[in-house]
Design an enzyme around this catalytic site. Structure first.
Site, PDB file in Angstrom:
ATOM      1  N   ASP B  25       0.860  -1.114   0.176  1.00 56.34           N
ATOM      2  CA  ASP B  25       0.243   0.142   0.061  1.00 56.34           C
ATOM      3  C   ASP B  25       0.955   1.162   0.059  1.00 56.34           C
ATOM      4  O   ASP B  25       2.066   1.242   0.457  1.00 56.34           O
ATOM      5  CB  ASP B  25      -1.063  -0.129   1.175  1.00 56.34           C
ATOM      6  CG  ASP B  25      -1.560   1.105   1.384  1.00 56.34           C
ATOM      7  OD1 ASP B  25      -2.316   1.526   0.178  1.00 56.34           O
ATOM      8  OD2 ASP B  25      -2.182   1.583   2.537  1.00 56.34           O
ATOM      9  N   ASP B  27      -0.082   5.335   0.685  1.00 62.59           N
ATOM     10  CA  ASP B  27      -0.577   6.314   1.781  1.00 62.59           C
ATOM     11  C   ASP B  27      -0.391   5.389   3.036  1.00 62.59           C
ATOM     12  O   ASP B  27      -1.006   4.514   3.253  1.00 62.59           O
ATOM     13  CB  ASP B  27      -2.079   6.782   1.415  1.00 62.59           C
ATOM     14  CG  ASP B  27      -1.984   7.525   0.255  1.00 62.59           C
ATOM     15  OD1 ASP B  27      -2.121   8.805   0.142  1.00 62.59           O
ATOM     16  OD2 ASP B  27      -2.570   6.699  -0.864  1.00 62.59           O
TER      17      ASP B  27
END
Lengths: 294, 294
Positions: B25, B27
């Site tokens: 991932d 952010d």
């Protein structure tokens, strides 16, 4: 289907013989949009008054204050007193004052009419009007916020914007901040192929990011009922709720022990009644409130 | 709590020894906001690459196209190839093309980057940018709409407005119109006391008034996984998902048979793991991806 279709004057007469108080939804029952009353609705309201019924106009629509509703009723030719009008903006004010005992600062995602009702009970309220997007993520993370906002109210707001959503959700990070929504109606009543989002869409947007559920004051929930009872002392079994929406008006009536009449002049078609379980059906249904005088 | 805290190099080495592919991932794992990489994240990514791991950058964030993400990775100093980047805007395009077989007109509540990804597969796409409120209810009921809009996509859109909501919900009245959402993340990762609404709030607003559920392509849902598998042919049991969100990253990994590692540098704190049932816990957790090189 076990709801009874009201046909002709005698059926209405029999229904109304046991009724002292009539609660009337507005959008979809008395009018559609802002310009036109539903044909015959004015005459039906006058007829109910002539029969000596106590009338309450009970609307989830938070786009207007009681005073603004008075102006609308008068413009469309309805004979109504201000004390008979219960819009959700007014209910929010009554809830804050009498239930929550709150008279501090309120952030409102909503319009001026709702602000007026909230300020009428002594709160300071800010938020209505355009709040246009500025900046980017790094700016929003540096935004400054009002101090001491103890309540967030989400109502109908066609000026919904990202700046408003950031503010509402940020104030709601404080677990002591009261979270009130006027209602969850998904769309405004309209005929045809256009969907006009209702307050439900604004409430969903905020509750998702705030990760909290609001107290909902409008139909089918109890704060609206409690407020009307306080003002009228109505007896539920001698009260008829007339509305065009199953999930708000009819459910509201059923939950609170009222007789229920669905009219097909707004959000609901006759085919929507097919296959519904008996606990979701109205007691009666008719094409329009105008059928009362047919 | 049964998730294993990774402490020191040997624990990481043991975990990574069985792993061929690492899904990361972005952010909350590699950066927060737009300006700064999380300290040590670049070095950790380089280290994974030096170990010979295949890397995929898997983000629900639909604010950028693949090309725009490339520019961001480069600006922040990460060594990444475009073919390794899987943002939800790209997944929407792949879903429309390969799963739905659709290349017609798309109404997008989203930004230019997502539009570029949708147009890259041959669709015509409109919607991004400001769409400012004009008129009142009576005007909206007379609005004209584009013909032949066969898909509505709701993605991250800080220009959310009532005019956009009316359009999205009106196109979705056609039951044949495909309804896709990039993701349902409620907030953007941020430290501190400000809540920045994520795509989940826009999706909730539209689904409420459209009275329909979207196909969601982003984590934790399967379209994202199918797309990555198609491009990489990864083996789930030899793949590690690293993310900062339990409801998206970790659930995505669990649902699709991946090993899972939660990092505490974004949306989730260690206390959020307490009391969770074992099916919601990650296999491992660590303060930050930077711990890999500590």
């Amino acid at each position: 289907m076990s709801a009874l279709r009201l046909c002709g004057g005698p059926a209405w007469k029999k229904l109304l013989s046991d009724v002292e108080t009539v609660l009337l939804d507005c959008d979809g029952v008395l009018w559609l949009g802002n310009t036109d009353a539903i044909p015959g609705a004015k005459e039906a309201v006058s007829h109910l008054r002539a029969l000596g019924k106590r009338l309450c106009f009970v609307t989830n629509n938070s786009s207007k204050s009681r005073d603004e509703y008075m102006a609308k009723f008068q413009k469309l030719g309805f004979d109504v007193n201000k004390s008979e009008i219960f819009p959700t903006g007014y209910i929010v004010g009554q809830y804050l004052k009498h239930t929550a005992g709150y008279d501090g600062k309120v952030y409102l995602m909503g319009v001026e009419g709702t602000k007026q009702e909230i300020e009428a009970i002594g709160c300071t309220c800010f938020g209505p009007g355009p709040d246009v997007l500025t900046g980017t993520l790094d700016d929003w993370l540096q935004m400054s916020f009002e101090k001491d906002v103890g309540a967030v109210v989400v109502a109908y707001d066609c000026h919904i914007s990202y700046m408003k959503m950031i503010q509402a959700c940020t104030y709601l990070k404080n677990p002591d901040c009261i979270f009130i929504a006027t209602n969850e109606d998904p769309v405004l009543p309209s005929n045809g192929h256009i969907a006009i989002p209702g307050t439900g869409s604004m409430v969903s947007a905020v509750r998702t990011s705030a990760k909290r559920d609001p107290i909902i004051v409008g139909k089918p929930h109890t704060p609206m009922f409690d407020c009307i009872v306080k003002h009228t002392n109505l007896q539920p079994h001698k009260t008829l709720m007339i509305g065009d929406s199953l999930n708000t008006d009819i459910l509201f009536g059923r939950r609170h022990g009222l007789k229920t009449l669905l009219v097909l002049s707004g959000n609901t078609k006759e085919c929507n009644l097919e296959g519904l379980s008996s606990d979701k059906l109205p007691d009666y249904y008719a094409d329009s409130i105008a059928d009362l005088i047919s």
